[in-house]
Design a protein around this motif. Structure first.
Motif, PDB file in Angstrom:
ATOM      1  N   THR A  65       0.840  -1.193   0.000  1.00 23.08           N
ATOM      2  CA  THR A  65       0.000   0.000   0.000  1.00 23.08           C
ATOM      3  C   THR A  65       0.877   1.245   0.000  1.00 23.08           C
ATOM      4  N   THR A  92      -1.841  -8.161  -2.957  1.00 20.12           N
ATOM      5  CA  THR A  92      -2.549  -6.988  -3.459  1.00 20.12           C
ATOM      6  C   THR A  92      -1.622  -5.775  -3.476  1.00 20.12           C
ATOM      7  N   THR A  94      -1.976  -1.524  -3.887  1.00 15.09           N
ATOM      8  CA  THR A  94      -2.875  -0.381  -3.922  1.00 15.09           C
ATOM      9  C   THR A  94      -2.048   0.898  -3.866  1.00 15.09           C
ATOM     10  N   ASP A  95      -2.308   1.793  -4.814  1.00 11.83           N
ATOM     11  CA  ASP A  95      -1.627   3.093  -4.875  1.00 11.83           C
ATOM     12  C   ASP A  95      -0.106   2.942  -4.892  1.00 11.83           C
ATOM     13  N   THR A 134      -4.038  -8.715  -7.256  1.00 11.30           N
ATOM     14  CA  THR A 134      -4.817  -7.550  -7.663  1.00 11.30           C
ATOM     15  C   THR A 134      -3.986  -6.271  -7.584  1.00 11.30           C
ATOM     16  N   LEU A 135      -4.242  -5.377  -8.522  1.00  4.83           N
ATOM     17  CA  LEU A 135      -3.618  -4.061  -8.555  1.00  4.83           C
ATOM     18  C   LEU A 135      -4.717  -3.015  -8.651  1.00  4.83           C
ATOM     19  N   THR A 136      -4.646  -2.000  -7.785  1.00  8.06           N
ATOM     20  CA  THR A 136      -5.612  -0.915  -7.796  1.00  8.06           C
ATOM     21  C   THR A 136      -4.862   0.406  -7.778  1.00  8.06           C
ATOM     22  N   ASN A 137      -5.126   1.242  -8.763  1.00  8.26           N
ATOM     23  CA  ASN A 137      -4.529   2.570  -8.836  1.00  8.26           C
ATOM     24  C   ASN A 137      -3.001   2.538  -8.787  1.00  8.26           C
ATOM     25  N   CYS A 138      -2.398   1.676  -9.597  1.00  4.26           N
ATOM     26  CA  CYS A 138      -0.936   1.569  -9.661  1.00  4.26           C
ATOM     27  C   CYS A 138      -0.450   2.084 -11.009  1.00  4.26           C
TER      28      CYS A 138
END
Length: 170
Positions: A65, A92, A94-95, A134-138
């Motif tokens: 994160t 995971t 995130t950012d 999972t990747l979120t906002n990378c």
């Protein structure tokens, strides 16, 4: 777990084995608010499972994160990434962001997949039928370079270079 850490300045990590990164070789925990702010010319160099921050992110509950890195990463064979070399199932991101260049210099010409296990965030990922990576906002803004030992140079990368070629454990 690693939290609120900044590695800054001239950073030079080099090895001949696996599982190396500027912060740690491997983790099964949480990496939160970690920044690798490397001076020009800094690097992480090795064979495989190499990342700008972590070499190997273990299965289950490893969470990245707000992790940032600008260090250049050079690998010889496969699984070379700007943040992590290999992300196992359940990891995971995130950012997370990386701006360092990532290079794979001696890809196996007999393998269609190994030399494509290079990415700006993760060099490769492994999923199973229960857990995904999972990747979120990378984001990745550096340059990728992959070359086989026969001289062939990659011209296109999987997932727009964000993560390298993956595989399913099941």
């Amino acid at each position: 777990s690693f939290e609120n850490i900044t590695l800054k300045g001239g950073i030079y990590v080099e090895g001949t084995g696996q599982d190396l990164g500027a912060l740690t070789g491997y983790t099964y925990g949480k990496i939160t608010d970690v920044t690798v702010d490397a001076d020009y010319g800094s690097y992480v160099k090795g064979a495989s499972y190499f990342g700008g921050v972590v070499g190997y992110a273990g299965e289950g509950s490893t969470v990245f994160t707000r992790v940032k890195s600008n260090i250049n990463v050079f690998g010889k064979t496969y699984m070379v990434g700007g943040i992590v070399g290999l992300a196992q199932y359940g990891v995971t991101f995130t950012d997370c962001e990386c701006s360092g260049d990532v290079s794979l210099l001696e890809g196996d010409p007999a393998s269609a997949n190994r030399w494509m296990r290079i990415g700006g965030i993760a060099g490769s990922w492994m999923e199973n039928n229960t857990y995904a990576v999972t990747l979120t906002n990378c984001s990745y803004t550096g340059k990728l370079f992959s070359q086989k030992t026969d001289g062939t140079v990659a011209t296109k990368f999987d997932y727009d270079g964000l993560v390298g070629r993956g595989y399913n454990a099941d």
